[in-house]
Design an enzyme around this catalytic site. Structure first.
Site, mmCIF file in Angstrom:
data_model
loop_
_atom_site.group_PDB
_atom_site.id
_atom_site.type_symbol
_atom_site.label_atom_id
_atom_site.label_comp_id
_atom_site.label_asym_id
_atom_site.label_seq_id
_atom_site.Cartn_x
_atom_site.Cartn_y
_atom_site.Cartn_z
ATOM 1 N N ARG A 51 0.934 -1.233 0.156
ATOM 2 C CA ARG A 51 -0.063 0.235 -0.089
ATOM 3 C C ARG A 51 0.833 1.016 0.093
ATOM 4 N NH1 ARG A 51 1.845 2.272 3.674
ATOM 5 N NH2 ARG A 51 0.639 4.087 3.309
ATOM 6 N N GLN A 190 -2.233 3.057 9.801
ATOM 7 C CA GLN A 190 -1.030 3.069 8.936
ATOM 8 C C GLN A 190 -0.135 4.100 9.668
ATOM 9 O OE1 GLN A 190 -4.167 3.696 7.260
ATOM 10 N NE2 GLN A 190 -3.981 3.207 5.157
ATOM 11 N N ASP A 231 -1.767 11.377 -2.652
ATOM 12 C CA ASP A 231 -1.986 10.163 -3.610
ATOM 13 C C ASP A 231 -2.231 10.642 -5.065
ATOM 14 O OD1 ASP A 231 -2.860 9.407 -0.619
ATOM 15 O OD2 ASP A 231 -2.497 7.622 -1.801
HETATM 16 O O1 MRU Z 1 -2.529 3.164 3.065
HETATM 17 P P1 MRU Z 1 -3.155 3.749 1.810
HETATM 18 O O2 MRU Z 1 -2.312 2.985 0.468
HETATM 19 O O3 MRU Z 1 -4.687 3.730 1.767
HETATM 20 O O4 MRU Z 1 -2.771 5.289 1.679
HETATM 21 C C1 MRU Z 1 -2.367 6.032 0.805
HETATM 22 C C2 MRU Z 1 -1.295 6.818 1.304
HETATM 23 O O5 MRU Z 1 -0.016 6.120 1.194
HETATM 24 C C3 MRU Z 1 -1.308 7.660 1.977
HETATM 25 O O6 MRU Z 1 -2.423 8.831 1.590
HETATM 26 C C4 MRU Z 1 -0.158 8.713 2.147
HETATM 27 O O7 MRU Z 1 -0.112 9.551 2.758
HETATM 28 C C5 MRU Z 1 0.243 9.132 0.701
HETATM 29 S S1 MRU Z 1 1.662 9.354 0.406
HETATM 30 C C6 MRU Z 1 2.358 7.534 -0.247
#
Ligand code: MRU
Length: 347
Positions: A51, A190, A231
């Site tokens: 992720r 996360q 994102d």
């Molecule tokens: O864990 P996710 O894949 O749902 O989250 C996306 C992200 O990684 C975050 O939003 C993060 O802050 C963006 S930077 C990789």
């Protein structure tokens, strides 16, 4: 980055297999997941074994390369298109996923060797860009700066180094004493699980805070600066990032605290004029209702956290308007969000 004195990337390809650090098991277990097919890599992206915007971008590129390797010669073009469509349906919000699939698809139209080469090249570019983000971003951090971050935009969220945490790692190498507030980032935690694990491993002073504590710490003068990841960045500088980013940005504006976003240029979606048009992933309500982790004996358990008869809604991202963002830390330097349009003209 190093885990148990060994260098790892978050995701990589060997032969026709894709390897990834299993992020669903961290921080309780460090384990690698090996995917031997395009469809398994798609499942791993969807269920968040891997992720983070950059990591799913690299994984999607590798999945496209696997799709090319698997495609039968007699219906090569058809199979490629089918694989591309399947990968694009895994997760909708991160631009890197669509960017990588598209680039590798173009290479795959030549042949599968070119597809693998392109996917590897994109993963290397992702790591290099993040390292450069760290160098530019570290200039914003002085000795004793206290940084707040959200979700995990560290090396686990990319191929290496990370975006929001890369400046922190570079500042640490420069012997600056810094402190990071990592919010837990419910519902998938996360921040509490992955950012906490990364910062501990990198020996960075930090505290995990509840999601609803940031504004209070800002009011008390305990946060000097915020850095989050992104994102997808729209052409007008609006930024989609993990749900909860918007409220941090509003609080930072209110208390006069600089709010930075760190992201490689591949995050910019020049075809999306404003944040209004960004597709926000809606995830399963069970992520809100349940949490999984080890009990005191170390046995993994899933427990219900909410009223059994209540519904839940679970938007995974929100959009922060450009006007709340002090600067975007990219591999080319720190830019003002409204300058995104100039970057688009160059690239
Ligand atoms: O864990 P996710 O894949 O749902 O989250 C996306 C992200 O990684 C975050 O939003 C993060 O802050 C963006 S930077 C990789």
């Amino acid at each position: 980055m190093q885990v148990n004195h060994k260098h790892y990337r978050t995701v990589w390809m060997e032969g026709s297999a894709v390897f990834m650090i299993d992020q669903n098991l961290l921080p309780f277990e460090f384990s690698l997941f090996k995917s031997v097919s395009c469809s398994d890599t798609c499942i791993a992206i969807k269920d968040m074994t891997t992720r983070g915007a950059g990591a799913i971008g690299a994984a999607a590129g590798f999945a496209m390369a696997q799709g090319a390797l698997e495609a039968p010669a007699h219906k090569y073009a058809e199979a490629l298109l089918e694989a591309k469509k399947t990968i694009e349906q895994t997760r909708p919000t991160a631009n890197d996923l669509f960017f990588a699939v598209n680039e590798v698809y173009k290479a795959a139209c030549i042949n599968s060797d070119e597809a693998v080469k392109k996917a590897m090249e994109l993963a290397d570019t992702n790591a290099t860009a993040c390292r450069q983000i760290g160098e530019h971003g570290s200039k914003l951090l002085q000795n004793h700066t206290r940084i707040a971050t959200h979700c995990n935009a560290g090396w686990l969220a990319f191929v290496d180094y990370g975006s929001a945490l890369s400046p922190v790692y570079v500042a640490k190498q420069q012997n600056k004493n810094i402190f990071v507030y990592a919010d837990e980032t419910r519902p998938r935690s996360q921040g509490g699980r992955l950012t906490g694990w990364e910062l501990y491993n990198e020996n960075i002073d930090h505290a995990i805070i509840p999601d609803n504590a940031t504004a209070w710490l800002m009011k008390k003068g305990e946060i000097d600066l915020v850095i989050t990841g992104a994102d997808r960045i729209a052409a007008n500088g609006d930024v989609a990032n993990k749900i909860g980013t918007l409220e941090k940005a509003i609080a930072a504006k209110y208390y006069g605290i600089p709010f930075y976003v760190a992201a490689p240029l591949s995050t910019i979606d020049k075809n999306t004029p404003t944040g209004e048009k960004i597709t926000i992933e809606e995830r399963n309500a069970d992520e809100v209702h349940y949490a999984t982790g080890p009990d005191p004996e170390g046995k993994m358990r899933t427990i219900r956290l909410t009223n059994p008869n209540s519904n839940a809604c679970n938007p995974a991202f929100d959009v922060t308007p450009a006007e709340l963002i002090t600067g975007i830390i990219t591999e080319k330097g720190v830019i003002h969000p409204t300058d995104i349009k100039d970057i688009i003209l160059i690239h």
